[in-house]
Design an enzyme around this catalytic site. Sequence first.
Site, short mmCIF file in Angstrom:
data_model
loop_
_atom_site.label_atom_id
_atom_site.label_comp_id
_atom_site.label_asym_id
_atom_site.label_seq_id
_atom_site.Cartn_x
_atom_site.Cartn_y
_atom_site.Cartn_z
N HIS A 246 0.83 -1.22 0.00
CA HIS A 246 0.00 0.00 0.00
C HIS A 246 0.86 1.27 0.00
CE1 HIS A 246 -3.87 -2.10 0.88
NE2 HIS A 246 -3.07 -2.97 1.45
N ASN B 299 -10.23 -2.74 2.63
CA ASN B 299 -9.96 -2.75 1.19
C ASN B 299 -11.25 -2.50 0.42
OD1 ASN B 299 -7.20 -3.28 1.27
ND2 ASN B 299 -7.45 -5.50 1.17
FE1 HDE Z 1 -2.31 -4.69 5.51
N1 HDE Z 1 -0.49 -3.90 5.93
N2 HDE Z 1 -1.67 -6.49 6.16
N3 HDE Z 1 -4.08 -5.55 4.97
N4 HDE Z 1 -2.96 -2.93 4.85
C1 HDE Z 1 -0.14 -2.61 5.76
O1 HDE Z 1 0.95 -1.32 7.36
C2 HDE Z 1 -0.54 -6.71 6.86
C3 HDE Z 1 -4.43 -6.85 5.16
C4 HDE Z 1 -4.23 -2.63 4.44
O2 HDE Z 1 -3.12 3.61 4.10
C5 HDE Z 1 1.18 -2.28 6.37
O3 HDE Z 1 1.31 0.87 7.76
C6 HDE Z 1 -0.48 -8.09 7.30
C7 HDE Z 1 -5.84 -7.02 4.99
C8 HDE Z 1 -4.31 -1.24 4.07
O4 HDE Z 1 -1.44 3.41 5.47
C9 HDE Z 1 1.61 -3.60 7.02
C10 HDE Z 1 -1.61 -8.69 6.80
C11 HDE Z 1 -6.32 -5.78 4.67
C12 HDE Z 1 -3.04 -0.73 4.30
C13 HDE Z 1 0.46 -4.50 6.68
C14 HDE Z 1 -2.36 -7.68 6.10
C15 HDE Z 1 -5.21 -4.88 4.67
C16 HDE Z 1 -2.23 -1.80 4.79
C17 HDE Z 1 2.16 -1.64 5.44
C18 HDE Z 1 -2.04 -10.13 6.94
C19 HDE Z 1 -7.76 -5.39 4.35
C20 HDE Z 1 -2.59 0.69 4.06
C21 HDE Z 1 2.34 -0.22 5.94
C22 HDE Z 1 -2.11 -10.60 8.26
C23 HDE Z 1 -8.67 -5.65 5.45
C24 HDE Z 1 -2.83 1.57 5.24
C25 HDE Z 1 1.50 -0.12 7.08
C26 HDE Z 1 -2.43 2.99 4.91
C27 HDE Z 1 -0.89 -1.67 5.16
C28 HDE Z 1 0.43 -5.76 7.10
C29 HDE Z 1 -3.56 -7.96 5.42
C30 HDE Z 1 -5.37 -3.49 4.34
C31 HDE Z 1 2.96 -4.15 6.61
C32 HDE Z 1 0.63 -8.71 8.09
C33 HDE Z 1 -6.63 -8.32 5.15
C34 HDE Z 1 -5.53 -0.49 3.55
O5 HDE Z 1 1.73 -3.46 8.41
#
Ligand code: HDE
Length: 708
Positions: free
Chosen positions: A88, A161
């Site tokens: 993202h 999302n």
């Molecule tokens: Fe994320 N995800 N994600 N994700 N995600 C990040 O956090 C992560 C997941 C989502 O505008 C990171 O600050 C893991 C689902 C959005 O700043 C990180 C897992 C959904 C954004 C991270 C998921 C998301 C992130 C990268 C599986 C939808 C952007 C930078 C367990 C429900 C937020 C940060 C923004 C961002 C990890 C799965 C949505 C690395 C480990 C499911 C919208 O922490």
Amino acid sequence: MTSNSKAAKKSRAKSTSPSIGQGGETQQHPTDASDPTAILTDNHGHPISDNQNSLRSGTRGPTLIEDFILREKIFHFDHERIPERIVHARGSGAHGVFECTKAIPALTKASIFQKVGDTCPVFARFSTVAGGAGSVDTPRDVRGFAVKFYTQTGNWDLVGNNIPVFFIQDAMKFPDLVHSVKMESDRGYPQAASAHDTFWDFVSLMPETMHMIMWAMSDRGIPRSLRMIEGFGVHTFRFVNDAGDGQYVKFHWKPVLGIQSTTWDEAVKIAGADPDFHRRDLFEAIDSGDFPAWDLGVQIFDEVWAAKQAYDVLDATKLIPENEIPVDIIGRMTLNRNVDNFFAETEQAAFLPSNIIPGIDFTNDPLLQGRLFSYLDTQKSRLGTTNFHQIPINAPQCPFQNFQRDGMMQTHLPKGRANYEPNSLSDVGEDGGPRACPEHGFTSFRANDERNDPSQKLRVRSELFADHYSQARLFYRSQTANEQAHIASAIVFELSKVSLEHVRSRILSRLRNIDEQLAERIADGLAMDLPEKAPAARDPIDMEITDALSIQKQASPKSASDQLLGRKVGILFSDGSDKESIDRIKSAVESAGGTAFLVAPKIGKIKVKGGTLQADGQLAGSPSVIFDAIASILMPDAVEKLLKDSAAVQWFADAYAHCKTIAYCEGTKKLLAKANVEYDSGVVAIADFPRCGIARYWDREPKVRDLA
Ligand code: HDE
């Protein structure tokens, strides 16, 4: 105070004069020496006399290391970048307000849902997932939809999302998923694209990804605008009321402008025409007062209902069909203010799924549980300090105080000795600091999951997680024929970029579990034989078709003027065009809430019938892909010239191929012929425009595209 103060702005507005000697030919703004806030300083407040020349020993001599002004400036510049988000990374944000439109105190004690009309500030950030921070806005990808609610009981971050399910079920697989979709590690490409070997290799081996693959390959993966996407909390969360009773809840955002997508060919061309298409669209809409809004809806259900379903509500690869549990609208978010500074706000925004408020709780969804660790951890790496919560965009807007102290970049200045608890300092008249509050403080939902045996430590998934295909099938079969063709074509496109034949074949074998016809048309599109059906851990079941899963089926019929709301119309004109007609269309589009954008072969003043007109964009730089509909008002002479300009011919050919409304005048007919535009209900005489409204004419598609 920074140089961004009003006084500084005023002084910048003064006339300029070249300052020879100080800056050579550099244009210098005069300084108002009586106003200390107008004087340029370094970061330690020292006034600067010359911002053009470094300090050197003699006019032709070496630069001196004692030039603290130069060194500080370069030092700061060298460290301007921070690590981009690992996923993202590319995103756009805006401020706004959330308003409660239906109070639900019986369901939750969450402060923002207690009274109709109560409002709360929000910050929303939308993003693509795979590409780097500088990548384009319109690849085929999932869109992040993250909202920070600054409530009076702390920040609530709903980090979702635009697709209601996820690729994987367990956080353990997230690094693998992300590695596979990012650019391949030896060659460093492709950027922001899932159409490559490693992604499809991974998903072909992980059948749980199949449901989300259907969504990502559908038109949801190529949205027209961030203002026109749905949002989903994805996981099942829990509402908790005052009595401590809990209900399961799924969160939905429904865009007031409706859901709209592009065609794939259009998305690809937009990437070249305007890599910042979505960012610009969001910024300009808010800047012009055309505030995008979303309704917040909830699906509520309890443990008894959940236990009866053929899927597990804790599995993030599953959704709750809206015809089973309808979405109840409880509030509206309106984004009404652009950021002042992209870095300080959008880039430094740190969302945490662990940010919840009293009245909302987590569930045991194993994906959510992993996220609760990941986001806090990643912020330390991105923003460099445990004090990232003090950055204004992240700081709560309610009072917050505790005994956590110090750390890098500490900006708070706690007074007194009380940095531990319990303490009895108040007994001697000192400030003893804050204390926990059993009555209002956050308490976790009291009950354990009835279907869980906590006495066992296991690395397993619950049984129903093994059904990987039923909901993928539900999604595919709920689409219109046109949408199904888009999905099939998207998969053919992606797999055509996969060089590993066994991977393509393995995907086909999985698709047979979703829908035999889908598998056949994709095999045909790839000119491959259909392999054996992959064994399924659980046989898929047929679920009831759900219209809410289809963009086209749920698009409510709109009046002609409502179709223009938030949309952009390109109007092509040239020498001699009739100004009155142009003005008429422009004002009709604008009064219906749309934007009219004038396009001409040249950008400056153009002599038209009835005066002169200035274009908003030059033809070659304003292809029709950036508009929702096009209109042309051209004189025959101008058309003769444009017939030799491929940008003009392409303007019409693309609008036609992207199934858009084309409004033409008599003079334009020759151009339409050269662009192979055939007359249908979307190709209308200029006199009927925009009364006729604008739409996508999907019936046209088989004439312009060989869909799988
Ligand atoms: Fe994320 N995800 N994600 N994700 N995600 C990040 O956090 C992560 C997941 C989502 O505008 C990171 O600050 C893991 C689902 C959005 O700043 C990180 C897992 C959904 C954004 C991270 C998921 C998301 C992130 C990268 C599986 C939808 C952007 C930078 C367990 C429900 C937020 C940060 C923004 C961002 C990890 C799965 C949505 C690395 C480990 C499911 C919208 O922490």
